[in-house]
Design an enzyme around this catalytic site. Structure first.
Site, mmCIF file in Angstrom:
data_model
loop_
_atom_site.group_PDB
_atom_site.id
_atom_site.type_symbol
_atom_site.label_atom_id
_atom_site.label_comp_id
_atom_site.label_asym_id
_atom_site.label_seq_id
_atom_site.Cartn_x
_atom_site.Cartn_y
_atom_site.Cartn_z
ATOM 1 N N ALA A 68 61.291 32.031 -70.369
ATOM 2 C CA ALA A 68 61.620 33.439 -70.634
ATOM 3 C C ALA A 68 62.981 33.718 -70.004
ATOM 4 C CB ALA A 68 60.557 34.340 -70.021
ATOM 5 N N GLY A 107 58.046 29.605 -70.479
ATOM 6 C CA GLY A 107 57.854 30.072 -71.847
ATOM 7 C C GLY A 107 58.317 29.055 -72.873
ATOM 8 N N GLU A 110 55.490 26.931 -73.353
ATOM 9 C CA GLU A 110 54.453 27.729 -74.032
ATOM 10 C C GLU A 110 54.723 27.827 -75.528
ATOM 11 O OE1 GLU A 110 54.840 30.875 -70.986
ATOM 12 O OE2 GLU A 110 52.672 30.819 -70.911
ATOM 13 N N GLU A 130 56.599 28.861 -63.331
ATOM 14 C CA GLU A 130 56.601 30.296 -63.076
ATOM 15 C C GLU A 130 56.182 30.640 -61.651
ATOM 16 O OE1 GLU A 130 55.493 28.780 -65.748
ATOM 17 O OE2 GLU A 130 55.837 29.969 -67.566
HETATM 18 N N1 T1G Z 1 66.572 32.773 -67.759
HETATM 19 C C1 T1G Z 1 67.842 33.218 -67.608
HETATM 20 N N2 T1G Z 1 68.857 32.457 -67.125
HETATM 21 C C2 T1G Z 1 68.550 31.190 -66.779
HETATM 22 C C3 T1G Z 1 67.244 30.661 -66.904
HETATM 23 C C4 T1G Z 1 66.235 31.509 -67.424
HETATM 24 N N3 T1G Z 1 64.979 31.093 -67.601
HETATM 25 N N4 T1G Z 1 67.276 29.373 -66.474
HETATM 26 C C5 T1G Z 1 68.541 29.121 -66.103
HETATM 27 N N5 T1G Z 1 69.304 30.206 -66.289
HETATM 28 C C6 T1G Z 1 70.740 30.314 -66.030
HETATM 29 C C7 T1G Z 1 71.098 30.088 -64.569
HETATM 30 O O1 T1G Z 1 70.975 31.305 -63.851
HETATM 31 C C8 T1G Z 1 72.525 29.621 -64.684
HETATM 32 O O2 T1G Z 1 73.308 30.770 -64.939
HETATM 33 C C9 T1G Z 1 72.521 28.796 -65.975
HETATM 34 O O3 T1G Z 1 71.379 29.248 -66.729
HETATM 35 C C10 T1G Z 1 72.390 27.322 -65.727
HETATM 36 O O4 T1G Z 1 71.229 27.171 -64.876
HETATM 37 C C11 T1G Z 1 56.478 34.112 -69.948
HETATM 38 C C12 T1G Z 1 57.525 34.381 -67.517
HETATM 39 C C13 T1G Z 1 66.605 24.887 -67.044
HETATM 40 C C14 T1G Z 1 66.328 23.092 -65.309
HETATM 41 O O5 T1G Z 1 61.809 28.944 -64.160
HETATM 42 O O6 T1G Z 1 64.939 25.435 -63.824
HETATM 43 O O7 T1G Z 1 59.118 31.535 -68.725
HETATM 44 O O8 T1G Z 1 74.816 30.564 -62.908
HETATM 45 O O9 T1G Z 1 72.453 26.060 -62.987
HETATM 46 O O10 T1G Z 1 70.984 22.823 -63.240
HETATM 47 O O11 T1G Z 1 55.512 32.231 -68.986
HETATM 48 O O12 T1G Z 1 68.080 26.370 -64.998
HETATM 49 O O13 T1G Z 1 75.546 29.698 -65.164
HETATM 50 O O14 T1G Z 1 75.328 32.180 -64.780
HETATM 51 O O15 T1G Z 1 69.906 25.978 -63.149
HETATM 52 O O16 T1G Z 1 71.223 22.478 -65.785
HETATM 53 C C15 T1G Z 1 60.401 29.882 -66.328
HETATM 54 C C16 T1G Z 1 64.480 28.075 -64.649
HETATM 55 C C17 T1G Z 1 60.929 31.268 -66.531
HETATM 56 C C18 T1G Z 1 63.279 27.576 -65.443
HETATM 57 C C19 T1G Z 1 68.590 23.864 -66.012
HETATM 58 N N6 T1G Z 1 61.491 28.920 -66.391
HETATM 59 N N7 T1G Z 1 65.673 27.294 -64.922
HETATM 60 O O17 T1G Z 1 69.149 23.477 -64.787
HETATM 61 O O18 T1G Z 1 71.365 24.712 -64.836
HETATM 62 S S1 T1G Z 1 59.648 32.469 -66.416
HETATM 63 C C20 T1G Z 1 62.131 28.540 -65.264
HETATM 64 C C21 T1G Z 1 65.809 26.023 -64.428
HETATM 65 C C22 T1G Z 1 58.734 32.248 -67.843
HETATM 66 C C23 T1G Z 1 56.774 32.810 -69.255
HETATM 67 C C24 T1G Z 1 57.432 32.970 -67.921
HETATM 68 C C25 T1G Z 1 67.133 25.374 -64.663
HETATM 69 C C26 T1G Z 1 67.139 24.305 -65.770
HETATM 70 P P1 T1G Z 1 74.856 30.815 -64.426
HETATM 71 P P2 T1G Z 1 71.215 25.971 -63.835
HETATM 72 P P3 T1G Z 1 70.723 23.280 -64.633
#
Ligand code: T1G
Length: 705
Positions: A68, A107, A110, A130
């Protein structure tokens, strides 16, 4: 093809009865409102297209879908909700295949689980992280993952937040096929074609039951997870995750989804989600400083470390673990051998734990050299000194570095409080001098304060940030002052604790309060762990410049005068019996406290735990505001990251400045003004805090500036 301004974030192409739905929402294909709307529209149209027999969903760029859009949390929800998009995909009468590369997380996974089949490249990573954001998989993941992989595996993924590789995902039943090439779109289409040719049925995950058939085993897994979660205090969402999986076992799918939605909403509304999401973005923001935006780092591969003590050896291990070549310098052969043995011991420990082979250790140590001559550093790209904390010693080291290092070498000091400007001004190249303040143990602690003296050039600072990234550490830019960001703030909230102790609270109830707040240990336990002599040395060093009007509590000094430094001497604030873990309150401490109270003319009073906490936090936040106002920290979020990563502040509270925003700055200021009536010198409200309250703003408003 990356989307242009006009290009939609979800693009559909149809060829030979197979539709390819590609998500293009850089940088990680987060499921923003536009993406969810695009998917909804694509599936509505494709489901009505008789020419389409199968639908393949894939992501552009480096990832499938990262989850998400975390930036949307806390904002008014926009339709369609992600669970509805997942249910629409699952309900499709066309065969739906998720084609995964890079990350399929939260997500993103999912979405894939709501498809009928899943194919992934071998290097793909899947996960339901999450919990790291104070949440739970809120788009069917808690119901679909157990139906494919069983309760135990699903709970392991959801409660750990870890990423799993494609092979493990295949073994767990979360994916069905591993692609033979990295062209995931082509692989997805080929897999769809083969499924159609085989007459593969539409297989809706919500209708699968086999993985949950052995109810006793599933219930046992859930009970075990619940018991494990109960032991870990603090986080709110893990217990809710277990409740969701219980619902997956007990309730029909539709009801289970409703239960998940209700519990997800509870997590979304918890302050822990606000704190954890803040740290998620803050730990990325801190890697951006004016210097990293304006200058390129200097290349580096060969690094010198001066000193083989605890810090020098830890720094050497951190550098070796990152694949760099390291030369350790010590004053004589014996000291060098000791330093080298400290490094080797870390790798022997890894071998003993089965994490490293002898060959692996040999390969690492092949990059590790030692010398008693600075001339060995002639080709070093960076040199980091970690010698005794004495200005004279530091200057002597830097004089040698100035003599032998090549032009352009970065000369770094690991000092934790000395004036780096004074060090820089002692060499012919102050523009090459920077502070790299590691935290002990340097190969474990992720925080690295990058301390920026007045004359340093931007590309040297940028090199510090690049080194932090190479070492997989979290960098925070700090200005030059006594204690930089972390130790400076620590000194103040420890002072507040000492005042409360002299005023009537026991050190043990103060430690208990701090643990209840979410720290792993309190200030007095920490002092016993690190060694009370370290704080004693700092207090003695600062005595000459301490404001004589400032209240000074002598209790800690009295323990140190007795040689009670804590664990290393068997007693300090606590008594440590041989062979036992943890200490017991030292009964000899109370009479010392009573004596000091009497000398200070203090009539002891009681404190409630809340009173202790509000003073402790107020002192921390007030000094944090001063640190930001003085530019020692770039933004409040830099203070948050420093205290979370280096000082045990509970991550789910977001750091002191975020926590203050959540509590409300008016209350924090009111507390400080009330405490100022007792001690106007110590409790001077930070002008920045006063200004923000007057303007009705919070610290977060400065993070975006
Ligand atoms: N949403 C918005 N921005 C995100 C994002 C996300 N999910 N994930 C990463 N970014 C941005 C991050 O802030 C950075 O921004 C850029 O992307 C590169 O990220 C309903 C509720 C995917 C393994 O927790 O683990 O889904 O600094 O530096 O090292 O069930 O990003 O460039 O402006 O980390 O290549 C669950 C979180 C969400 C995954 C990539 N998902 N992200 O790593 O790049 S909650 C997560 C990561 C959800 C649902 C629920 C990593 C990555 P900027 P990065 P990276």
């Amino acid at each position: 093809m990356e989307p242009t301004a006009a290009a939609p974030v979800v693009q559909t192409t149809v060829s030979d009865h197979i539709a390819l739905v590609k998500i293009s929402n850089p940088p990680v294909n987060a499921l923003s409102t536009a993406v969810r709307q695009g998917l909804q529209q694509a599936f509505t149209e494709l489901n009505q297209n008789a020419d389409v027999h199968a639908i393949v969903v894939t992501g552009s760029g480096a990832n499938f879908i990262a989850g998400a859009d975390i930036r949307e949390f806390g904002l008014p929800p926009q339709a369609p909700a992600l669970p509805d998009v997942c249910n629409q995909i699952e309900a499709s009468d066309k065969l739906v295949i998720a084609a995964i590369h890079g990350a399929a997380l939260g997500g993103g996974l999912e979405i894939a689980l709501s498809a009928h089949y899943r194919v992934a490249v071998e290097t793909a990573k899947i996960g339901l992280p999450e919990v790291n954001l104070g949440l739970l998989p809120g788009a069917g993941g808690t119901q679909r993952a157990p139906r494919l992989a069983g309760a135990a595996a699903a709970l392991d993924l959801m409660l750990s937040g870890r990423h799993a590789g494609a092979k493990e995902a295949l073994r767990l039943g979360l994916i069905d096929h591993i692609a033979t090439s990295d062209d995931i779109a082509a692989e997805g289409i080929a897999y769809a074609r083969s499924l159609l040719a085989d007459g593969a049925p539409i297989r809706r995950t919500g209708e699968q039951t086999a993985a949950l058939d052995d109810r006793a085993a599933q219930q046992a897994a859930i009970d075990a997870a619940r018991a494990d979660v109960a032991k870990k205090k603090g986080l709110f969402s893990p217990a809710k995750i277990v409740d969701c999986v219980q619902a997956a076992l007990d309730q029909p799918f539709a009801e289970g989804l409703a239960t998940e939605r209700e519990l997800f909403t509870q997590c979304l509304n918890s302050p822990q989600r606000a704190g954890l999401v803040h740290v998620f973005f803050a730990e990325r923001e801190v890697t951006k400083s004016p210097e990293t935006q304006s200058a390129k780092p200097r290349p580096f591969q060969k690094v010198g470390v001066i000193g083989g003590g605890t810090m020098g050896a830890g720094i050497a291990v951190s550098l070796l673990d990152a694949g760099l070549s390291v030369t350790m310098i010590e004053r004589d052969d014996a000291a060098l051998a000791l330093g080298q043995s400290r490094v080797a011991k870390v790798y022997d420990g890894a071998i003993a734990k089965g994490r490293l082979s002898e060959e692996g250790k040999a390969a690492i140590l092949a990059r590790f050299h030692g010398s008693t001559s600075y001339d060995a550093l002639a080709d070093a790209d960076i040199v980091i000194e970690a010698v005794f904390e004495d200005m004279g010693v530091k200057k002597a080291v830097f004089a040698e570095l100035d003599r032998v290092c090549k032009p352009g070498a970065v000369l770094a000091t690991n000092t934790s409080y000395l004036d780096i400007n004074e060090v820089a001004n002692s060499v012919s190249r102050p523009q090459d001098v920077v502070g790299l303040h590691f935290f002990s143990p340097a190969n474990i602690m992720k925080l690295l304060e990058i301390v920026v003296p007045a004359k340093v050039s931007a590309d040297v600072v940028a090199t510090g940030f690049a080194l932090a990234k190479k070492l997989k550490k979290v960098p925070v830019r700090a200005g030059v002052c006594d204690g930089f960001i972390g130790n400076r703030i620590l000194a103040v909230y420890r002072q507040a604790a000492d005042y409360m102790m002299e005023d009537g609270a026991s050190p043990f109830e103060i430690d208990a309060m701090v643990r209840a707040f979410g720290y792993p240990m309190g200030p007095y336990e920490m002092s016993d762990l690190a060694g009370g002599d370290i704080g004693w040395a700092t207090r003695k060093r600062r005595a000459a410049t301490r404001d004589p009007k400032a209240r000074y509590v002598h209790i800690a000094d009295k323990l140190c005068e007795r040689g009670w430094f804590g664990q290393k001497t068997g007693q300090g604030w606590y008594v440590y019996e041989a062979g036992t873990r943890g200490g017991k309150p030292n009964p000899a401490v109370d009479p010392i406290i009573a004596e000091e109270r009497a000398k200070a003319g203090v009539t002891p009073r009681t404190f409630t735990r809340e009173e202790l906490e509000r003073r402790y936090v107020a002192a921390m936040v007030n000094e944090g505001a001063k640190v930001v106002a003085e530019g020692i920290a770039l933004r409040p979020l830099d203070v948050d990251v420093t205290l979370v990563y280096g000082y045990g502040f509970p991550r789910y509270k977001g750091g002191p400045m975020k926590y203050a925003d959540l509590v409300g700055l008016p209350q924090i200021l009111a507390d400080i003004e009330a405490f100022a009536k007792e001690d106007p010198l110590f409790w001077q409200p930070a002008p920045l805090l006063v200004k923000l309250v007057q303007e009705g703003k919070n610290f977060d408003s400065l993070n975006k500036a």
